[in-house]
Design a protein around this motif. Structure first.
Motif, short mmCIF file in Angstrom:
data_model
loop_
_atom_site.label_atom_id
_atom_site.label_comp_id
_atom_site.label_asym_id
_atom_site.label_seq_id
_atom_site.Cartn_x
_atom_site.Cartn_y
_atom_site.Cartn_z
N TYR B 93 48.53 36.22 31.47
CA TYR B 93 47.76 35.94 32.70
C TYR B 93 48.63 35.35 33.82
CZ TYR B 93 44.25 34.15 35.87
OH TYR B 93 43.53 33.88 37.00
N ALA B 96 50.77 37.97 35.21
CA ALA B 96 50.11 38.86 36.16
C ALA B 96 49.99 38.20 37.53
CB ALA B 96 48.72 39.24 35.63
N LEU B 97 49.71 36.87 37.54
CA LEU B 97 49.62 36.16 38.82
C LEU B 97 50.96 36.25 39.56
CD1 LEU B 97 47.69 32.89 37.84
CD2 LEU B 97 46.82 34.83 39.15
N HIS B 100 51.69 39.72 40.79
CA HIS B 100 50.80 40.16 41.87
C HIS B 100 51.12 39.44 43.18
CE1 HIS B 100 47.12 42.28 43.07
NE2 HIS B 100 46.83 41.22 43.81
N TYR B 101 51.47 38.15 43.10
CA TYR B 101 51.62 37.36 44.32
C TYR B 101 53.08 37.07 44.68
CZ TYR B 101 46.63 36.81 44.71
OH TYR B 101 45.30 37.07 44.89
N PRO B 105 52.68 34.32 50.50
CA PRO B 105 52.64 32.85 50.62
C PRO B 105 52.05 32.18 49.37
CG PRO B 105 51.79 33.90 52.60
CD PRO B 105 51.97 34.99 51.59
N ASN B 106 51.37 32.95 48.52
CA ASN B 106 50.76 32.37 47.33
C ASN B 106 51.71 32.35 46.13
OD1 ASN B 106 48.11 31.51 48.02
ND2 ASN B 106 47.58 33.66 48.36
N ALA B 109 51.73 28.95 44.20
CA ALA B 109 50.63 28.67 43.27
C ALA B 109 50.80 29.47 41.98
CB ALA B 109 49.30 29.00 43.94
N VAL C 27 43.07 38.24 37.71
CA VAL C 27 43.86 37.84 38.87
C VAL C 27 42.93 37.85 40.08
CG1 VAL C 27 45.77 38.48 40.36
CG2 VAL C 27 45.97 38.77 37.88
N PRO C 28 42.68 36.69 40.72
CA PRO C 28 41.77 36.69 41.87
C PRO C 28 42.42 37.39 43.07
CG PRO C 28 42.64 34.47 41.48
CD PRO C 28 43.21 35.36 40.41
N GLU C 29 41.61 38.17 43.77
CA GLU C 29 42.09 38.86 44.97
C GLU C 29 41.84 37.96 46.18
OE1 GLU C 29 43.87 41.31 45.47
OE2 GLU C 29 43.90 42.23 43.48
N VAL C 30 42.86 37.27 46.65
CA VAL C 30 42.64 36.37 47.78
C VAL C 30 43.36 36.85 49.02
CG1 VAL C 30 42.36 34.41 46.25
CG2 VAL C 30 44.60 34.88 47.23
N GLY C 31 44.11 37.98 48.91
CA GLY C 31 44.85 38.45 50.08
C GLY C 31 45.77 37.35 50.57
N THR C 32 45.59 36.92 51.82
CA THR C 32 46.44 35.83 52.32
C THR C 32 45.70 34.49 52.24
OG1 THR C 32 45.64 36.30 54.52
CG2 THR C 32 47.75 37.31 53.87
N GLY C 33 44.51 34.48 51.60
CA GLY C 33 43.83 33.21 51.38
C GLY C 33 44.58 32.37 50.37
N SER C 34 43.96 31.27 49.92
CA SER C 34 44.67 30.35 49.04
C SER C 34 44.44 30.67 47.58
CB SER C 34 44.24 28.91 49.34
OG SER C 34 44.67 28.08 48.28
N LEU C 35 45.50 31.08 46.89
CA LEU C 35 45.41 31.35 45.46
C LEU C 35 45.11 30.06 44.70
CD1 LEU C 35 45.77 33.17 42.94
CD2 LEU C 35 48.21 32.73 43.07
N ALA C 36 45.69 28.94 45.17
CA ALA C 36 45.49 27.66 44.49
C ALA C 36 43.99 27.34 44.43
CB ALA C 36 46.26 26.55 45.19
N LEU C 39 42.16 29.62 42.03
CA LEU C 39 42.39 29.28 40.63
C LEU C 39 41.57 28.06 40.24
CD1 LEU C 39 46.24 29.89 40.22
CD2 LEU C 39 44.36 31.31 39.41
N GLN C 42 37.88 28.80 39.65
CA GLN C 42 37.52 29.59 38.46
C GLN C 42 37.62 28.75 37.19
OE1 GLN C 42 40.20 32.93 38.22
NE2 GLN C 42 41.66 31.84 36.93
#
Lengths: 199, 199, 199, 199
Positions: B93, B96-97, B100-101, B105-106, B109, C27-36, C39, C42
């Protein structure tokens, strides 16, 4: 290291990689269209499943036969084996590429990806066998003819798979036929040099 | 408890976690675009696959080596081992993060999530080893130098991974390089203290 | 039937079911939002992963302990064990339901689905143990106190899980807390009746 | 070849295929609609899970019983076994087809796909058994009555599954009932000819 956990771990990876191939078969969404036609049209995916399943099955038989000649393992062998398993475990991915891009202009790139994994896998088989022979890991009673039979059988592998990979730049179907032919070669070859022994 | 089923169960989890990493590699949808370019562009996913595969492979070798020094297991060890396996099994997991990122900017995290799992995993290795030594689970004939070698080798693990995790706040690529370096450290370290023995 | 392949097959299913839990983490799809932030939000999925991992781990320890008291298996035991494994293998699914529908009006239905699987699983443990005792499958040297300790420990299982399941109709969070408490009960209980023996 | 790794590899594939069936159960997206209704409406998927789990469980018990009568394996048996495992490992796919297209006009095609896999699987069981008997792989002490019991039990398999497959062209529900009945036949039949022995 005794070989027991090495075999258990390897068998686990082989069993999982070979079983994950089924995840490349997708339920086609046909709504009220004809599922029968959709299933027939996806024969490249079915063929990829069968070829990759047989290929991993053959690799497993060869791995099985290789370890049978070893008396013990050392740390170097454990790590080389991890690299071999890395190639085996990734096979479902290039299989998915080939099955998805068959009969498109991208079939060449997919076949090259498939072939590259196979070249690496064949190199690792040679590396493991070379390491085992030169680090004194072979069982004392190993039949010299069998040992040199394995050596001769592994040596052409990387070149054969490289040929199949390069053939993809000319014709991606020819490339896949070569990969299938190599698999058959290893079945036949293992039957020839394995004939006199009870395995 | 004899160790057989503990090893079988652990080997199963290791084998599956390491093989599930391939599910993080997705067939790119390029239509009639270039699959070759798409495959080259996804090198962070390929690199994540290789690093995580090697990392789980190294953890397996270390786990193998740890259990080799035990004569038997007790219930406490079974449960601590379940916590260790929880960390191992979740590795696909955060992999994958990161894959993917990466290069967004992520990335920080994602690297922190990856590092946190590794810190927990390293803590569990220390807990299992501490428990085994202080509950009389070690094999009577265990070489004291090897035992203290393992102790010394495990102790810095949590701190090393914590450093890599915190480094992500400065530079996420530096963080990933540190994780790769720690893996190399454990390969080298296990080779050093494991030199005199036939494993 | 000797127990070896029964154990190998069961360990395989346990290892895979426990490892497949990671597939419920997306894997959350946040685009340029905040992955932190994504996460952190969730956490119900993370909590579900931890609880289900520990639950399957505990079931494995109990299964391990049960089989340890058997001398051999018969065909009836093989089939009862298949039913137990069916419940174990499906756990990732109600886990995904709970993790997806936590904090929604549908949390009750998800908790009931989770609890129903657990009731069935606890019934199968009782059925296997009852069958083993009454078909003469126990090892001759099995300690009668341990045997009756296992019997007493299994008996309340179905009722406890049924209570947790019915509690979901009042409050789904209370239901999940009861499931966690039952897991702790089995850890503690197995420590109590298992105290005098080296396992 | 001794049988150990053959059993380990086969058990791995059986364990994974049976556990992957859970991936055919999807979390329904109901938003704020009723999850309970959605779960009840998906009973064909639940029924497919149960039937396929039991079917693979029965195949595993039969495979277990078959190998028990062998003294050793040869290369031909290894390859025939790979073909059998190919059928076992693909079962989650036709199961997904049946579960997705039940109660649609495409149910016939799905049932035919399911039945075709079963016909192939039954043929492979016969091929393995025939090969084992005629290549001297049986254990010397194998009870002749048991051996001919297995032969008689395998022979009708392909025809039975073919009947179920062809029945799908008349009525796909009848077809699925026949598949369930065949499974029950094998449970009963294995109980009959297996009665006098401690397995």
């Amino acid at each position: 290291v005794d070989k027991t956990r090495l075999e258990a771990f390897s068998d686990g990876v082989f069993a999982i990689a070979i079983t994950l191939l089924v995840l490349d078969l997708h339920v086609p969404e046909v709504g009220t269209g004809s599922l029968a036609h959709a299933l027939l049209r996806q024969w490249p995916a079915d063929a990829s499943y069968v070829i990759s399943f047989l290929t991993i099955g053959i690799i497993w038989v060869n791995h099985h036969n290789l370890l049978r000649h070893l008396e013990r393992a050392d740390r170097g062998l454990l790590f080389l084996n991890v690299f071999l398993l890395m190639a085996v475990a990734v096979i479902p991915y290039p299989t998915a590429l080939v099955s998805h891009y068959a009969r498109t202009p991208n079939a060449t790139a997919a076949a090259v990806a498939y072939g590259s994994v196979m070249v690496f896998m064949a190199l690792m088989f040679n590396a493991i066998w070379h390491h085992a022979r030169h680090s004194g890991l072979l069982a004392p009673g190993a039949d010299p003819r069998e040992v040199s039979g394995i050596t001769r059988s592994y040596l052409p592998g990387p070149l054969l798979y490289l040929t199949g990979t390069l053939a993809a730049f000319v014709n991606s179907s020819a490339s896949l036929l070569i990969f299938a032919a190599i698999a058959l070669f290893y079945v036949a070859s293992s039957s020839l040099w394995g004939r006199r022994e009870p395995v």
